[in-house]
Design a protein around this motif. Structure first.
Motif, PDB file in Angstrom:
ATOM      1  N   ILE A  21      -6.904   2.752  -1.013  1.00  0.00           N
ATOM      2  CA  ILE A  21      -6.674   3.784  -2.038  1.00  0.00           C
ATOM      3  C   ILE A  21      -7.588   3.521  -3.233  1.00  0.00           C
ATOM      4  N   GLU A  22      -7.643   2.253  -3.638  1.00  0.00           N
ATOM      5  CA  GLU A  22      -8.474   1.924  -4.797  1.00  0.00           C
ATOM      6  C   GLU A  22      -9.952   2.181  -4.509  1.00  0.00           C
ATOM      7  N   ALA A  23     -10.398   1.773  -3.325  1.00  0.00           N
ATOM      8  CA  ALA A  23     -11.803   2.005  -2.958  1.00  0.00           C
ATOM      9  C   ALA A  23     -12.104   3.500  -2.912  1.00  0.00           C
ATOM     10  N   ALA A  41       8.342   6.349  -0.119  1.00  0.00           N
ATOM     11  CA  ALA A  41       8.529   5.743  -1.447  1.00  0.00           C
ATOM     12  C   ALA A  41       7.565   4.584  -1.630  1.00  0.00           C
ATOM     13  N   ALA A  42       7.425   3.779  -0.578  1.00  0.00           N
ATOM     14  CA  ALA A  42       6.558   2.598  -0.669  1.00  0.00           C
ATOM     15  C   ALA A  42       5.110   2.998  -0.942  1.00  0.00           C
ATOM     16  N   VAL A  43       4.578   3.941  -0.180  1.00  0.00           N
ATOM     17  CA  VAL A  43       3.166   4.280  -0.388  1.00  0.00           C
ATOM     18  C   VAL A  43       2.978   5.055  -1.695  1.00  0.00           C
ATOM     19  N   THR A  44       3.982   5.803  -2.105  1.00  0.00           N
ATOM     20  CA  THR A  44       3.879   6.486  -3.397  1.00  0.00           C
ATOM     21  C   THR A  44       3.675   5.475  -4.527  1.00  0.00           C
ATOM     22  N   ALA A  45       4.311   4.315  -4.393  1.00  0.00           N
ATOM     23  CA  ALA A  45       4.180   3.283  -5.429  1.00  0.00           C
ATOM     24  C   ALA A  45       2.761   2.751  -5.550  1.00  0.00           C
ATOM     25  N   LEU A  46       1.937   3.001  -4.555  1.00  0.00           N
ATOM     26  CA  LEU A  46       0.557   2.505  -4.586  1.00  0.00           C
ATOM     27  C   LEU A  46      -0.399   3.489  -5.259  1.00  0.00           C
ATOM     28  N   GLY A  47       0.127   4.651  -5.670  1.00  0.00           N
ATOM     29  CA  GLY A  47      -0.691   5.535  -6.492  1.00  0.00           C
ATOM     30  C   GLY A  47      -1.673   6.438  -5.779  1.00  0.00           C
ATOM     31  N   PRO A  48      -1.346   6.987  -4.610  1.00  0.00           N
ATOM     32  CA  PRO A  48      -2.270   7.934  -3.972  1.00  0.00           C
ATOM     33  C   PRO A  48      -2.144   9.304  -4.633  1.00  0.00           C
TER      34      PRO A  48
END
Lengths: 213, 213, 213, 213
Positions: free
Chosen positions: C98-100, C119-126
């Motif tokens: 996601i960051e890359a 919920a988990a992947v939402t926390a990673l900011g996509p």
């Protein structure tokens, strides 16, 4: 003939099967080994049966979490499966795992799908190779009956690369006739799983497997 | 001698390097190929240079997301690397990827670490194998100079299994002398990366590599 | 509503589908994107359609062979899928990918199986998440019809963590009614594949999908 | 404070360390657990110490070779680590492994690199999460001292998602001061490895760790 029983992650009584295997092996003067999950290696070995791991890590001692090291396995086991179709390894890791296993004094049986891959793994110097066409695994249809060409091809392919490496026959083995058919194709062992581990009477299944030897 | 330039994921101008490689190959009457990221295959092939993928999937058409299929690669490329030390594959996947590549008309160059693994991948029937001791990759120390035994061992090991499979020499190749040393050890090609892709003047680096041929 | 068409590794004409998608998007004033294999990104983007990758590597520039870097993708594409059920990633790699992708200017749509993972992947900011129950993928049975609770659960779960992240609805979407059902459940987009890529007439399939919007 | 000692694949005497940990835990009225390799779970549990696995498979019973099932682990262990930086899991597998572990009655401690990933894994419902910046693992530099912001960020991130999930602090913990620093940052436990497993006197190392509690 070597009968190697892979208990996989089946919901079975590993120790009871190991005890039966130990007794059948003694009674029939046959070579039978049992391969439980890593957690159960100590309890299975305690029964006196020849004990195999289902896998060992290519790593040596060090910062590796969640690995199963050959050295740790060798406290209890006599050998290990490698590269089973349910635990396929990268080529470089098969090579390193064989070396780690041998350094720890473990016998190695490396699985592969077809004669070309059997030739490939034979070149890495294991003690034995096991040919298991993926489409027959778990079917109850023996590769030795359904596809004798693959077994003969595997025996020829391994022999061309290194005649000192034994060839075992896996996939669909469940009866004594399957074992004899494998032997007639020059296999030196059989690898099986559900035929024993999921049998109503594992001891009877083992006795039937070795009855004709 | 075949000079195969792996651009890896370097921050370089893939098209400019491809153009230089195409011209140097023509001028020197040498065989030079460039292997960019999959995204860049079309633009690199457009330059007319011989084009390789860095990897192709073992899968055929179907429900596979995020794969790079041999058929898709073959629209633009002439061949593919497989099992590079930075993209190690499971043995069964090397086998299936070679078959998928050949079915799509791609030439295959399969990497491995040492002579035993070279023998193993040779048994799977690729067009060529490349021996790359992992400890020398990226060092600028050529395997042909630092460890000629590994190259000779690889050539012997591949020849024992299938003499029609060429052996290339990777890891640390950066100069024309390295190429000649590899040739003297009976390698039929070299695989290199940073020596060209990170050179201040990639064209000059390529010219130097083939100058002695 | 955003209609994101994943071409997977299907045996389809990526450019023809992209051309149809570009025209239908313009005609219907709808947002439609096409996600081809990495090799085809350049040709698909050339049609003018909004273009997504199916995956990008967590790595940045460097010694990585066989990777598809976000920077390379961003030459042609507008965004990328990540963590599709056919290309599941390790958690740390989802984070890094996601960051890359964001650093390269790509929009990110991250797939997951159920509301907890959403919920988990939402926390990673996509930018968006797509809920795809694995048991419905490829069935032609729409998750919005068959299992509306999962879509509602996903919308609620993502909203609790970060209300700025859109929720898309995947698995089994093939008709305009499926798109409307998804919208009624507060999904902001749909992710589909075979419904367009394997349609006899992809343009008609796309027109039907956006007809009700 | 919970002191969880990961023995990794170190060349250490797992049983001797377990015995020392059991005695120190009793003497200091502290909670100390030991996580050996799977092969050693039975022998470590036999000492009476609280026992953790280093990993459990996301699979349930069935045709899985070379897996370590939660059910098999639960014969001996009280809990399990998951997603350690040396055994990173795919997101869907973290989810399934947590569920398998809880179904088997195992406590779960899930590792992650940074506060965003801590929020993500907290959403999957483990008993605890452990923040371990990869760059500090094995350095002997405690995250609680070197990077208190990460620990505070992890505590805040987990608390926002689910305040019932404890946060542990890993990476570089080796002294009693490190444990107190972690407690002062509201961590409820520490995760360490070489500080005990590679200590000349593991018992003394354990005593020092809990001395200030």
């Amino acid at each position: 003939m070597f009968v190697l029983v892979n208990l996989k992650a089946y919901d079975c009584d590993a120790v009871a099967i190991a005890e039966a295997a130990a007794e059948v092996a003694t009674d029939a003067d046959a070579r039978i080994a049992v391969a439980p999950q890593a957690v159960d290696l100590a309890a299975v070995a305690e029964t006196g049966v020849e004990t195999f791991a289902q896998h060992v890590s290519p790593n040596g001692h060090g910062s590796h979490t969640g690995s199963t090291l050959a050295d740790a396995v060798a406290q209890y086991a006599d050998g290990t499966l490698l590269n089973h179709s349910e635990r396929r390894l990268r080529l470089a890791d098969i090579d390193a795992s064989i070396e780690a296993a041998h350094d720890a004094g473990l016998e190695t049986v490396v699985c592969a799908n077809n004669p070309e891959q059997i030739a490939a793994v034979t070149a890495l110097g294991p003690d034995a190779v096991a040919v298991e066409p993926p489409e027959l695994i778990g079917t109850g249809v023996s590769v030795a009956s359904a596809d004798p060409d693959i077994v003969e091809g595997a025996v020829a392919a391994a022999g061309d690369v290194d005649p000192s490496v034994d060839v075992f026959c896996g996939a669909g083995i469940s009866t004594g006739d399957d074992v004899l058919a494998a032997r007639d194709l020059d296999a030196r062992g059989v690898l099986l799983a559900s035929g024993v581990a999921k049998a109503d009477d594992p001891r009877a299944a083992l006795e039937a497997l070795v009855a004709g030897l």
